[in-house]
Motif scaffolding. Sequence first.
Motif, PDB file in Angstrom:
ATOM      1  N   ARG A 252       0.829  -1.210   0.000  1.00  0.00           N
ATOM      2  CA  ARG A 252       0.000   0.000   0.000  1.00  0.00           C
ATOM      3  C   ARG A 252       0.863   1.260   0.000  1.00  0.00           C
ATOM      4  O   ARG A 252       0.567   2.236  -0.701  1.00  0.00           O
ATOM      5  N   ASN A 253       1.950   1.240   0.770  1.00  0.00           N
ATOM      6  CA  ASN A 253       2.839   2.397   0.779  1.00  0.00           C
ATOM      7  C   ASN A 253       3.604   2.533  -0.534  1.00  0.00           C
ATOM      8  O   ASN A 253       3.875   3.645  -0.991  1.00  0.00           O
ATOM      9  N   LEU A 254       3.932   1.393  -1.148  1.00  0.00           N
ATOM     10  CA  LEU A 254       4.542   1.447  -2.475  1.00  0.00           C
ATOM     11  C   LEU A 254       3.570   2.047  -3.480  1.00  0.00           C
ATOM     12  O   LEU A 254       3.955   2.830  -4.356  1.00  0.00           O
ATOM     13  N   ASN A 255       2.271   1.705  -3.350  1.00  0.00           N
ATOM     14  CA  ASN A 255       1.255   2.277  -4.239  1.00  0.00           C
ATOM     15  C   ASN A 255       1.220   3.799  -4.133  1.00  0.00           C
ATOM     16  O   ASN A 255       1.033   4.503  -5.127  1.00  0.00           O
ATOM     17  N   LYS A 256       1.390   4.317  -2.919  1.00  0.00           N
ATOM     18  CA  LYS A 256       1.403   5.777  -2.730  1.00  0.00           C
ATOM     19  C   LYS A 256       2.567   6.409  -3.492  1.00  0.00           C
ATOM     20  O   LYS A 256       2.408   7.424  -4.170  1.00  0.00           O
ATOM     21  N   PHE A 258       4.179   5.107  -6.003  1.00  0.00           N
ATOM     22  CA  PHE A 258       3.977   4.881  -7.424  1.00  0.00           C
ATOM     23  C   PHE A 258       3.055   5.933  -8.009  1.00  0.00           C
ATOM     24  O   PHE A 258       3.338   6.534  -9.050  1.00  0.00           O
ATOM     25  N   ARG A 259       1.928   6.189  -7.313  1.00  0.00           N
ATOM     26  CA  ARG A 259       0.970   7.171  -7.819  1.00  0.00           C
ATOM     27  C   ARG A 259       1.536   8.591  -7.732  1.00  0.00           C
ATOM     28  O   ARG A 259       1.330   9.407  -8.632  1.00  0.00           O
ATOM     29  N   LEU A 267       3.806  -0.321 -16.014  1.00  0.00           N
ATOM     30  CA  LEU A 267       4.951  -0.597 -15.150  1.00  0.00           C
ATOM     31  C   LEU A 267       4.488  -1.266 -13.859  1.00  0.00           C
ATOM     32  O   LEU A 267       5.132  -2.178 -13.354  1.00  0.00           O
ATOM     33  N   TYR A 268       3.355  -0.825 -13.341  1.00  0.00           N
ATOM     34  CA  TYR A 268       2.814  -1.420 -12.115  1.00  0.00           C
ATOM     35  C   TYR A 268       2.446  -2.887 -12.350  1.00  0.00           C
ATOM     36  O   TYR A 268       2.754  -3.754 -11.544  1.00  0.00           O
TER      37      TYR A 268
END
Length: 396
Positions: A252-256, A258-259, A267-268
Motif C-alpha cells: 500500500r505504501n509502495l502504491n502511494k 507509485f501514484r 509498469l505497475y
Amino acid sequence: METDCTRDELRGNPAAIAPLPAGTRLLHIGPHKTGTTSIQGALFAAKDEMARHGVEWPAGTRHPMEAVLAACARTGMLGDTPPTERHWQRLLEQVRATGRRTSVLSSEFFADAPDDGTIGRIVEQLDGDRGRVHVLVTLRPLARIMPSQWQQYVQNGLRMGYEDWLTHLLRKPPYEKPNPSFWHRHRHDRLVERWARVAGAERVTVVVVDDTDREGLMRTFEALLGLPKGLLSPVPDTANRSLTLAETEMLRNLNKEFRANELPPELYSRLVRNGAVMHMKNTCTPGPGDVKIGTPRWAVEAAAGIGAEMAERIGGMGVRVLGDMRLLSAGPEPATGTEAGPRIAPEVAARALYGALAAAAAVPVGQVRARTVHQASSGELVRVLGHRCLKRLRLR
C-alpha cells in the motif's frame, strides 16, 4: 425460508442434493472470495476425468478471465492489456462445441456484469437451447470477505488503509468509495436478484460455503454435476494466497509512491503485481507469527447485520438454496487492538525486491504481451539479469 429444497439440501448435505439435468450448462458466477479459485483449480485439474463422466470444462485455461471481462465490458487489472470481444467469442465457440453434454464454467467476474441487459446477453449467448443455463452463486459471510477483498484491491493499486476503507463502505453513504465494485459484487441479495430476474429463479442455485468444511464446496459441485464423490480435489496455489497485514501495508505504501510519481500503469502490472508481489507470494509462506488482517468489532457487527438482511431476502426469492443461510451473518473474531504492529521480515522484503528486479530484467517494459516473472525459471531470470547488468557496465 420458502424454497423447494429438502432440509438436508439446506444443510448442504451432498448426498441429498439432486443433480442438475443432463445437458445443463452450469454457470458459476462467484462472487469474489467465495472459493472460486479453489473450485476452478479442481475443475480444471479433473477436466479429463470429468469428460469420461459426461461433464465438459470448455475453457482452455483454469480461469477464462479475459473472456468474461470482455463479456461484462470490464477492463482488466491495472496496467494489463484490455480484453477484447474476440476472447469472449472464442469461449462461446468452445462452449457450443460441447453439444448436448453437460458443461461447467466458473468465473467470479461474471458477478461484475453491470446490468440486466449484459446478464441477458451472456445467458442468451451461452444458452444454445432455451433453459439449459443454470446459474450457481457461492456465498460466504461478509465479515470474512472484507479483509481478503481489501488486500486484493491493494494489489490493484489501492492506497487507502483498511479501517478507512471499511468506514467508507459501511458508514459513509452512498458507500461507493473508493471501490464501487465491492457492493455490486457483495450485496449478495441484489446479485442473486439480478441473475434470477433474467435467468429465472428456478434456474438459480445459491450455495452457502461453510468455512469449517474445507472440501464441502468440492462435494457440492460433484453432486450438482452428477460426478463421483472424491473426483474433485483442491489444487495448491501459492500465487492466490492472501497477503499478511505487513505485506499488504508494504504494498500500500509502495502504491502511494507509485501514484505520487505518476509512473505508467503498465509498469505497475509488470514490476509490482506480476513481479514483486507474485514472487513474494510464490516464495514466502506466512508463519504463525505473521499478523493477519483483523477487522474491528464495529465492522464485524455491521457486516453481520447486513448478512442477516441479505439471507432473509434471498430466502424469499424462490431460488434453490444449499447450505445454512445463518452462516451469512457469522464472521471471525474481531481484532482486539492488542495485536503486534505489522513488521515485514527482511527476507520477505528482499524477495519482493528481487521479484521486481527480475521482472525488469526478463520483461521489457515496452513489450505489450510478455511472460510474467513467475512464468520463468530462476535460472532464466538470473541469466537475463546478469547479461543486462554486464551490458550496461560495458556501455558505461
